[in-house]
Write a protein that holds these residues in place. Structure first.
Motif, PDB file in Angstrom:
ATOM      1  N   LEU A  98       0.832  -1.202   0.000  1.00  0.00           N
ATOM      2  CA  LEU A  98       0.000   0.000   0.000  1.00  0.00           C
ATOM      3  C   LEU A  98       0.870   1.255   0.000  1.00  0.00           C
ATOM      4  O   LEU A  98       0.560   2.246  -0.675  1.00  0.00           O
ATOM      5  CB  LEU A  98      -0.919  -0.004   1.225  1.00  0.00           C
ATOM      6  CG  LEU A  98      -2.047  -1.047   1.222  1.00  0.00           C
ATOM      7  CD1 LEU A  98      -2.743  -1.082   2.583  1.00  0.00           C
ATOM      8  CD2 LEU A  98      -3.063  -0.750   0.124  1.00  0.00           C
ATOM      9  N   GLY A  99       1.965   1.194   0.754  1.00  0.00           N
ATOM     10  CA  GLY A  99       2.894   2.322   0.762  1.00  0.00           C
ATOM     11  C   GLY A  99       3.526   2.549  -0.597  1.00  0.00           C
ATOM     12  O   GLY A  99       3.686   3.695  -1.044  1.00  0.00           O
ATOM     13  N   PHE A 100       3.870   1.446  -1.286  1.00  0.00           N
ATOM     14  CA  PHE A 100       4.447   1.563  -2.627  1.00  0.00           C
ATOM     15  C   PHE A 100       3.452   2.212  -3.589  1.00  0.00           C
ATOM     16  O   PHE A 100       3.831   3.033  -4.429  1.00  0.00           O
ATOM     17  CB  PHE A 100       4.842   0.191  -3.158  1.00  0.00           C
ATOM     18  CG  PHE A 100       5.990  -0.444  -2.419  1.00  0.00           C
ATOM     19  CD1 PHE A 100       7.023   0.336  -1.926  1.00  0.00           C
ATOM     20  CD2 PHE A 100       6.032  -1.814  -2.215  1.00  0.00           C
ATOM     21  CE1 PHE A 100       8.076  -0.239  -1.238  1.00  0.00           C
ATOM     22  CE2 PHE A 100       7.085  -2.396  -1.534  1.00  0.00           C
ATOM     23  CZ  PHE A 100       8.116  -1.611  -1.042  1.00  0.00           C
ATOM     24  N   GLY A 101       2.185   1.832  -3.471  1.00  0.00           N
ATOM     25  CA  GLY A 101       1.169   2.418  -4.331  1.00  0.00           C
ATOM     26  C   GLY A 101       1.052   3.915  -4.124  1.00  0.00           C
ATOM     27  O   GLY A 101       0.976   4.683  -5.088  1.00  0.00           O
ATOM     28  N   ALA A 102       1.059   4.338  -2.859  1.00  0.00           N
ATOM     29  CA  ALA A 102       0.950   5.768  -2.551  1.00  0.00           C
ATOM     30  C   ALA A 102       2.179   6.529  -3.039  1.00  0.00           C
ATOM     31  O   ALA A 102       2.066   7.621  -3.624  1.00  0.00           O
ATOM     32  CB  ALA A 102       0.768   5.949  -1.041  1.00  0.00           C
ATOM     33  N   MET A 103       3.365   5.957  -2.805  1.00  0.00           N
ATOM     34  CA  MET A 103       4.592   6.633  -3.228  1.00  0.00           C
ATOM     35  C   MET A 103       4.697   6.710  -4.749  1.00  0.00           C
ATOM     36  O   MET A 103       5.247   7.671  -5.294  1.00  0.00           O
ATOM     37  CB  MET A 103       5.815   5.917  -2.645  1.00  0.00           C
ATOM     38  CG  MET A 103       6.001   6.160  -1.153  1.00  0.00           C
ATOM     39  SD  MET A 103       7.595   5.575  -0.522  1.00  0.00           S
ATOM     40  CE  MET A 103       7.373   3.794  -0.629  1.00  0.00           C
ATOM     41  N   SER A 104       4.166   5.713  -5.431  1.00  0.00           N
ATOM     42  CA  SER A 104       4.187   5.728  -6.894  1.00  0.00           C
ATOM     43  C   SER A 104       3.339   6.867  -7.435  1.00  0.00           C
ATOM     44  O   SER A 104       3.701   7.520  -8.421  1.00  0.00           O
ATOM     45  CB  SER A 104       3.690   4.386  -7.443  1.00  0.00           C
ATOM     46  OG  SER A 104       4.575   3.334  -7.112  1.00  0.00           O
TER      47      SER A 104
END
Length: 212
Positions: A113-119
């Protein structure tokens, strides 16, 4: 963008990833932490993930589609890199075993989920600025930077392999983070248990009152 320009993006995002992780763990443990597989000030997995975002997801207009696609793609990259590093060097450079909803300790739902937000932040806010700057750098300078960075990475890699026996000293923060997560999980379980007891007690009292 040319291959050399993508490579410069890789360098920039590898550095930004290193800054993000190092600051995160430094504030968490209140002492300097140098994260990442190599000893230099960059984390290649962040650079690889961000370049893949630019190349494969940069043309998408839907934020939701970018979020979901990047979650899946970067989690797959993280799993493969984790497995490869452990297979070659016999050590884990990150471990989600104590995180809920993880897969073999290599990826977890919360990190994804963090990767999605950072992307989303990368593609919508960072890349327009960073890409614009890189596009204005002369081709000769871009090629020179690429050659210099490749030489630097090669030297760092050779040094990392030579010092691999001492890598446990470098990875101390992984074990400490796992212990923090484990203790947090135990506290949450204890609170959940207490709330369940209180709930059952309230229900019992209500039933007793109604039965009179």
């Amino acid at each position: 963008m040319t291959l050399s320009q993508y490579f410069i993006c890789f360098i920039v995002y590898s550095f930004l990833g290193w800054v993000y992780e190092s600051l995160f763990y430094t504030f968490q443990f209140k002492k300097p932490v140098n994260t990442g597989f190599l000893h230099g000030c960059f984390c290649p997995i962040y650079g690889l993930a961000c370049v893949l975002n630019i190349r494969l997801l940069g043309g998408m207009r839907s934020d939701i589609l970018i979020f979901i696609s990047s979650m899946v793609m970067i989690s797959a990259v993280e799993y493969i890199v984790s497995y490869t590093l452990e297979y070659i060097f016999g050590k884990r450079w990150w471990d989600y075993s104590d995180w809920p909803l993880n897969i073999n300790g290599r990826v977890s739902l919360f990190s994804s989920l963090g990767f999605g937000a950072m992307s989303l932040v990368q593609l919508r806010f960072l890349q327009p600025v960073i890409g614009g700057i890189i596009m204005r750098i002369p081709v000769t300078a871009v090629n020179l930077i690429m050659v210099m960075f490749c030489a630097f990475v090669l030297c760092d890699l050779l040094y990392t392999i030579r010092e691999m026996d001492r890598s446990e000293e470098k990875l101390w923060f992984i074990e400490e983070e796992s212990e923090v997560i484990r203790q947090t999980g135990e506290k949450l379980e204890e609170k959940k248990k207490n709330m369940s007891i209180r709930y059952n007690d309230v229900v019992s009292r209500i039933k007793e009152t109604l039965s009179r």
